[in-house]
Design a protein around this motif. Structure first.
Motif, PDB file in Angstrom:
ATOM      1  N   PRO A   1       0.836  -1.207   0.000  1.00  0.00           N
ATOM      2  CA  PRO A   1       0.000   0.000   0.000  1.00  0.00           C
ATOM      3  C   PRO A   1       0.873   1.260   0.000  1.00  0.00           C
ATOM      4  N   PRO A   2       0.468   2.313  -0.733  1.00  0.00           N
ATOM      5  CA  PRO A   2       1.295   3.526  -0.830  1.00  0.00           C
ATOM      6  C   PRO A   2       1.704   4.092   0.517  1.00  0.00           C
ATOM      7  N   ASP A   3       0.801   4.053   1.510  1.00  0.00           N
ATOM      8  CA  ASP A   3       1.161   4.619   2.808  1.00  0.00           C
ATOM      9  C   ASP A   3       2.264   3.804   3.489  1.00  0.00           C
ATOM     10  N   ARG A   4       2.281   2.478   3.241  1.00  0.00           N
ATOM     11  CA  ARG A   4       3.357   1.651   3.800  1.00  0.00           C
ATOM     12  C   ARG A   4       4.641   1.795   2.984  1.00  0.00           C
ATOM     13  N   ALA A   5       4.495   1.920   1.659  1.00  0.00           N
ATOM     14  CA  ALA A   5       5.685   2.088   0.813  1.00  0.00           C
ATOM     15  C   ALA A   5       6.454   3.337   1.197  1.00  0.00           C
ATOM     16  N   ARG A   6       5.760   4.378   1.649  1.00  0.00           N
ATOM     17  CA  ARG A   6       6.445   5.603   2.056  1.00  0.00           C
ATOM     18  C   ARG A   6       7.395   5.360   3.225  1.00  0.00           C
ATOM     19  N   GLU A   7       7.140   4.312   4.003  1.00  0.00           N
ATOM     20  CA  GLU A   7       8.022   4.006   5.135  1.00  0.00           C
ATOM     21  C   GLU A   7       9.405   3.531   4.685  1.00  0.00           C
ATOM     22  N   LEU A   8       9.523   3.099   3.421  1.00  0.00           N
ATOM     23  CA  LEU A   8      10.806   2.651   2.891  1.00  0.00           C
ATOM     24  C   LEU A   8      11.702   3.814   2.487  1.00  0.00           C
ATOM     25  N   LEU A   9      11.105   4.948   2.139  1.00  0.00           N
ATOM     26  CA  LEU A   9      11.829   6.010   1.457  1.00  0.00           C
ATOM     27  C   LEU A   9      12.921   6.622   2.332  1.00  0.00           C
TER      28      LEU A   9
ATOM     29  N   ALA B   1       9.568  -7.285  -4.015  1.00  0.00           N
ATOM     30  CA  ALA B   1       8.346  -7.392  -3.215  1.00  0.00           C
ATOM     31  C   ALA B   1       8.624  -8.109  -1.899  1.00  0.00           C
ATOM     32  N   ALA B   2       9.369  -9.214  -1.973  1.00  0.00           N
ATOM     33  CA  ALA B   2       9.667  -9.977  -0.754  1.00  0.00           C
ATOM     34  C   ALA B   2      10.547  -9.167   0.195  1.00  0.00           C
ATOM     35  N   TRP B   3      11.515  -8.452  -0.354  1.00  0.00           N
ATOM     36  CA  TRP B   3      12.404  -7.630   0.486  1.00  0.00           C
ATOM     37  C   TRP B   3      11.631  -6.516   1.176  1.00  0.00           C
ATOM     38  N   SER B   4      10.817  -5.781   0.410  1.00  0.00           N
ATOM     39  CA  SER B   4      10.063  -4.681   1.015  1.00  0.00           C
ATOM     40  C   SER B   4       9.071  -5.205   2.049  1.00  0.00           C
ATOM     41  N   ALA B   5       8.456  -6.366   1.784  1.00  0.00           N
ATOM     42  CA  ALA B   5       7.515  -6.946   2.745  1.00  0.00           C
ATOM     43  C   ALA B   5       8.224  -7.367   4.020  1.00  0.00           C
ATOM     44  N   GLN B   6       9.457  -7.893   3.886  1.00  0.00           N
ATOM     45  CA  GLN B   6      10.217  -8.259   5.088  1.00  0.00           C
ATOM     46  C   GLN B   6      10.562  -7.018   5.900  1.00  0.00           C
ATOM     47  N   VAL B   7      11.006  -5.950   5.228  1.00  0.00           N
ATOM     48  CA  VAL B   7      11.360  -4.712   5.923  1.00  0.00           C
ATOM     49  C   VAL B   7      10.147  -4.134   6.648  1.00  0.00           C
ATOM     50  N   LEU B   8       8.969  -4.190   5.988  1.00  0.00           N
ATOM     51  CA  LEU B   8       7.759  -3.575   6.533  1.00  0.00           C
ATOM     52  C   LEU B   8       6.910  -4.547   7.345  1.00  0.00           C
ATOM     53  N   ASP B   9       7.363  -5.812   7.435  1.00  0.00           N
ATOM     54  CA  ASP B   9       6.620  -6.840   8.173  1.00  0.00           C
ATOM     55  C   ASP B   9       5.222  -7.035   7.597  1.00  0.00           C
ATOM     56  N   THR B  10       5.148  -7.124   6.271  1.00  0.00           N
ATOM     57  CA  THR B  10       3.860  -7.348   5.595  1.00  0.00           C
ATOM     58  C   THR B  10       3.915  -8.580   4.698  1.00  0.00           C
ATOM     59  N   GLU B  11       4.784  -9.536   5.048  1.00  0.00           N
ATOM     60  CA  GLU B  11       4.974 -10.703   4.176  1.00  0.00           C
ATOM     61  C   GLU B  11       3.706 -11.512   3.983  1.00  0.00           C
ATOM     62  N   ALA B  12       2.833 -11.542   4.990  1.00  0.00           N
ATOM     63  CA  ALA B  12       1.604 -12.337   4.869  1.00  0.00           C
ATOM     64  C   ALA B  12       0.698 -11.819   3.763  1.00  0.00           C
ATOM     65  N   GLY B  13       0.863 -10.552   3.385  1.00  0.00           N
ATOM     66  CA  GLY B  13       0.004  -9.973   2.359  1.00  0.00           C
ATOM     67  C   GLY B  13       0.505 -10.177   0.939  1.00  0.00           C
TER      68      GLY B  13
END
Length: 329
Positions: A143-151, A196-208
């Motif tokens: 989700p865009p709001d979570r992706a912003r946490e990577l920046l 996708a897998a890397w960003s999900a691991q960083v954001l703890d959203t792998e289940a999605g």
């Protein structure tokens, strides 16, 4: 070979920096680029188009990239940019964060937001090396709001999925001369799955993550593990499954779903044989006994190695080594 190569020495000295700036504007979102070394500039880049993903390993003298609101209004490709730094250091101001990046660090920027990438004070003429990746924001299943946490975050490329992503990017650069244009779409899909897998691991959203993305990322993780442990003769499918906390049947299913349909054991054997073949063709290893080459790659010694090598290449290891100087690529 895939990709195109730029070397500054192929351009007249007085045109090199301007040519590089134009190349960067075509590669990434338009930026204001400057360098203390513009009058005597040096850079190299390989540009790899992998479907919707662009990968560009590069080395260059220190420079500054600035993208402001005016440039964003003029042109916004709606992309994320990922950098894997391999040499030198760079500072980044982006999305309210400021940090200094060192080799094996990763960071993400958004072309819709201003950024300032610059060499640190006292960097001198030391070249910067790294791999850049451009990909549409819409292709990251976050989700865009979570992706912003990577920046703008300084993230490690040496552990977890970050290490896998880093290894894949450096491998692309190292193997690009032997890859074919037909490989590009598949490599692009694998890279997007790893992102996708890397960003999900960083954001703890792998289940999605979609199941197919998780499966392909797991397959790439397993392949990387195998490549790192080919020397171990005890490397077998049960050992690999246990190391990744998955069932043996799931491991086999992952490989069965691959386009090649190759079994796990067959793929391991092929990787080992290819490693042994390269060593046998290396003049620097000509004095190494053939049985030692086989042992180095976790292969059976003596007649067992000769048999599987002949089956794969139609010639014995001894005959191959004798002919290698004339036939090796």
């Amino acid at each position: 070979m895939i990709g195109t190569v730029f070397r500054s020495e192929d351009v007249p000295a007085e045109d090199r920096f301007e040519y590089w700036r134009e190349l960067m504007d075509r590669t990434i979102a338009p930026s204001d680029i400057s360098s203390e070394y513009a009058a005597d500039f040096w850079a190299e880049q390989r540009l790899l188009k992998l479907g919707p993903v662009t990968v560009w390993p590069a080395s260059f003298l220190p420079m500054r990239f600035r993208r402001n609101a005016k440039l964003i209004r003029q042109s916004d490709p709606e992309e994320h940019h990922l950098t894997l730094l391999l040499g030198g250091s760079l500072g980044l101001d982006h999305a309210g964060r400021t940090d200094l990046y060192q080799p094996r660090d990763l960071w993400v920027t958004d072309t819709s937001r201003p950024y300032d990438v610059r060499p640190p004070d006292g960097a001198g003429r030391r070249a910067v090396a790294g791999v850049g990746v451009e990909f549409p924001k819409a292709l990251l299943p976050v989700p865009p709001d979570r992706a912003r946490e990577l920046l703008g975050r300084r993230l490690s490329g040496q552990e977890g999925t970050g290490a896998l992503l880093s290894g894949f990017l450096t491998g692309l650069h190292q193997e690009s001369d032997s890859l074919q244009p037909s490989d590009a779409p598949r490599l692009g899909r694998v890279l997007l799955d790893l992102l996708a897998a890397w960003s999900a691991q960083v954001l703890d959203t792998e289940a999605g993550l979609p199941p197919e993305t998780r499966h392909r990322a797991m397959t790439e993780r397993i392949r990387a593990f195998v490549r790192q442990n080919l020397h171990d003769p005890e490397l077998t499918p049960p050992v690999i499954a246990a190391a990744h906390h998955i069932s043996l049947s799931y491991l086999h299913r992952l490989f069965q779903e691959e386009k090649s349909g190759e079994t796990v054991a067959a793929w391991i054997r092929a990787q080992r044989l290819e490693g042994a073949r390269r060593d046998l063709s290396d003049p620097a290893l000509h004095g190494t006994p053939i049985h030692a080459v086989a042992a180095r790659w976790g292969l059976p010694r003596g007649s067992g190695f000769t048999r599987v090598f002949r089956t794969a290449y139609g010639i014995s290891p001894k005959e191959y080594r004798f002919q290698a100087p004339a036939t090796a690529e």
